[in-house]
Write an enzyme that holds these catalytic residues in place. Sequence first.
Site, mmCIF file in Angstrom:
data_model
loop_
_atom_site.group_PDB
_atom_site.id
_atom_site.type_symbol
_atom_site.label_atom_id
_atom_site.label_comp_id
_atom_site.label_asym_id
_atom_site.label_seq_id
_atom_site.Cartn_x
_atom_site.Cartn_y
_atom_site.Cartn_z
ATOM 1 N N SER A 135 0.793 -1.311 0.078
ATOM 2 C CA SER A 135 -0.060 -0.030 -0.041
ATOM 3 C C SER A 135 0.780 1.243 0.111
ATOM 4 O O SER A 135 1.812 1.286 -1.089
ATOM 5 C CB SER A 135 -0.971 -0.087 1.047
ATOM 6 O OG SER A 135 -2.021 0.770 1.138
ATOM 7 N N ASP A 288 -8.968 -6.413 -4.691
ATOM 8 C CA ASP A 288 -8.566 -5.093 -4.233
ATOM 9 C C ASP A 288 -9.218 -3.995 -5.097
ATOM 10 O O ASP A 288 -9.210 -4.028 -6.333
ATOM 11 C CB ASP A 288 -6.973 -4.822 -4.454
ATOM 12 C CG ASP A 288 -6.628 -3.754 -3.570
ATOM 13 O OD1 ASP A 288 -7.384 -2.946 -3.210
ATOM 14 O OD2 ASP A 288 -5.431 -3.907 -3.249
ATOM 15 N N HIS A 317 -8.391 -5.363 -0.504
ATOM 16 C CA HIS A 317 -6.990 -4.677 -0.180
ATOM 17 C C HIS A 317 -6.164 -5.346 0.863
ATOM 18 O O HIS A 317 -4.934 -5.570 0.864
ATOM 19 C CB HIS A 317 -7.303 -3.069 -0.010
ATOM 20 C CG HIS A 317 -5.803 -2.468 0.161
ATOM 21 N ND1 HIS A 317 -5.137 -2.515 -0.978
ATOM 22 C CD2 HIS A 317 -5.470 -1.701 1.124
ATOM 23 C CE1 HIS A 317 -3.848 -1.720 -0.606
ATOM 24 N NE2 HIS A 317 -4.154 -1.295 0.749
#
Length: 339
Positions: A135, A288, A317
């Site tokens: 991320s 995601d 995610h």
Amino acid sequence: MSQQVFKSALPLVLESGEELPELEIAFTTIGSLNPEKSNVIWVVHALTGDANASEWWSGLIGEDKFYDPADYFIICANLPGSCYGSTSPLSNNPKTGIPYYYDFPQLTPRDLASCLERLRKHLGLEMIHTLIGGSLGGQVALEWSVELGKKLQNAVIVASSAKTSPWTIGFNETQRMAIESDCSWGEHSETAGKKGLETARAIAMLSYRHPADLARKQKEVGEKLDHFKASSYLRYQGQKLAKRFNALSYWTLSKAMDSHDVGRGRGGLKKALNQIEAKVLAIGVNTDLLFLPEESQQISANVVRGTYKEIISPAGHDAFLIEYQQLAYLLKSFYLEQS
């Protein structure tokens, strides 16, 4: 585990043209360097993470795990802007003697990578075996990979992107709007925006999960008009984060995520990615909704030595934080392909 704080009195000039007059970085290490100093695993945490990677990635890092401290020297630093020991909006500005609060300068993932580079030099680590992050951590790792050149052997970029999409920026903006709506936002206080942060986290959780995952886990039994499981779940998640994190740090790091563009000032995205000399494993998550699998594929397709792998999970995610077995399998395959 060793927990330390690196302090630098040298100003750090940021992409915005502003500067941090001083810099502190809290970091942890586990394991030991081998004689060749060739076993460094550098982990970069996500938006609300900290330097204790063996805790939040416990299925991947630790004794008898994929990254075992018996074999590797594992380091993770708390990113500046965060509220877990590194320079942040709550730190004292040495020029004024009082906390920065809302005057804290804008940071970008490239700035955060520059901070990690300063720490690397301080530690005398000439070679990093693997740089890994997910991320926001993946964005920082990607930026740093461009700059590290031959000093980096492998980069693992998980559930991330080369440039933040309008979709992700939109999610982040709604969260900051929630923080702004808190009547305490604007106060010079550590707790400013705390209730707004609860709402921001609830919004974020919707982007971290997949609708089918929520439908399965928050399914109602019987018929209701109110007091739904999904409502309680999101309120709980918001309160949980607000107890451990800070709205000013959330604001700062979400803004950093928005600004991510590895091609900025480098001739565009493709040219920038082509500069990375390390072998790159880009890992996407099939469900995601925040960082789409295509964004990870874009990374692998434009680096010189890129591989794309995918986590198959209903979790969305956040699968990059919980699908340990799949991550370990993908990492093992990636390393074996090089031997």
